[in-house]
Design a protein around this motif. Structure first.
Motif: not given
Length: 330
Positions: A8, A67, A69, A71, A76, A78
């Protein structure tokens, strides 16, 4: 990592400077250039405390800053990598880089030290000057400091350039032609930065050259020659189609073309740069004078770097892929 095992990639745009709009355009162009067969690209827009994930120009989630990230549909996600295309703070001055270092997330740009050094023109100028790089003589004024226009003009002559010490994209720059304009120009620069730089005017032509290090090898891009229709290459000339002529590769004799590329390479190394960087110069006679280092250069469709990559016979997609792959592998 996403379900399909593709990393990602957060393409980060926006920021907290006057360059927000330009950065959003750069981000959109970088997002298009991320190879979606290898990666899953996401657009992250930042402004102040608002960090948001966008898809098809619509916000789909907030970023969890603990962190990095977000949702989506209960899952979730990241981010594995950050491609920073914020011009100005916090993407070009080392702040965001420090955040990613803390989270151990690889990113596309120079590190904290290199970013903060190059963003502060005064520090960068003095460091490079001590390493033999030629540039205009300049003076620095901290916001609120007493200004003596006559003394400034006596030392630096006229015309002079007044610019913010921290910032880019030619916001807050004035070409001052008479003593009476000095104070107003410095105050204008203070609106963009705590400090203003007053620089001796070098009468010459502007050139700019990009560079990147890929797999340990430095690639120096073809040089662009900038011919502004305005009196100098200001924000309007930079971002209004037709307001400046940009010729890539620049019409320079081979010896000067090579010299400009060699200077770009030397400054890239001296500043310990990483990722795509663009360095601006003024050519007076046969001498190149250093202007500035841009560590998150414009990436809009009309920006210099995409022009230079195309002139080199490569593609933005290919170079961005190599940057991401190399930094993910470390």
């Amino acid at each position: 990592m996403s379900k399909n095992n593709k990393p990602n990639i957060a393409v980060i745009a926006g920021g907290d400077s006057s360059e927000f709009v330009v950065s959003v355009k750069s981000g959109a162009n970088v997002l298009k250039a991320v190879d979606s067969e290898k990666f899953t690209p996401w657009l992250v827009q930042m402004q102040g405390q608002k960090w948001e994930v966008f898809q098809n120009e619509e916000k789909i989630a907030d970023v969890d800053k603990s962190d990095f990230s977000f949702t989506l549909d209960g899952e979730k996600i990241k981010f594995d990598f950050a491609y920073i295309s914020i011009h100005g703070t916090p993407g070009e001055d080392g702040i965001l880089q420090g955040y990613f270092e803390l989270l151990n997330i690889p990113y596309s740009t120079c590190n904290v030290h290199s970013s903060s050094l190059t963003f502060n023109k005064w520090f960068c100028n003095n460091y490079l000057r001590s390493n033999g790089i030629k540039m205009a003589v300049s003076r620095k004024f901290k916001r609120g400091e007493e200004i003596n226009p006559e003394a400034v003009v006596e030392e630096l002559g006229l015309p002079i350039f007044v610019k913010p010490n921290a910032g880019g994209s030619s916001f807050g720059i004035t070409k001052v032609k008479e003593t009476g304009q000095v104070k107003e120009a410095i105050e204008k620069a203070w609106k963009e930065s705590e400090e203003a730089l007053v620089e001796q005017f070098i009468d010459g032509h502007e050139f700019t050259c990009g560079a990147v290090r890929l797999n340990g090898e430095k690639v120096i891009f073809p040089i662009t020659e900038v011919i502004p229709n305005n009196e100098f290459f200001d924000f309007e000339a930079k971002y209004t189609p037709g307001a400046a002529q940009e010729i890539t590769p620049a019409r320079l004799p081979e010896n000067l073309f090579k010299e400009c590329q060699a200077l770009t390479s030397k400054i890239y190394d001296l500043c310990e740069c990483s990722g795509i960087v663009r360095i601006d110069f003024i050519l007076q006679g046969e001498e190149f004078y250093f202007l500035e280092v841009n560590t998150t250069p414009g990436m809009t469709a009309t920006s210099f770097i995409p022009q230079q990559i195309e002139a080199m016979g490569s593609t933005l997609k290919s170079i961005i892929s190599q940057i991401i792959e190399e930094k993910l592998a470390k």
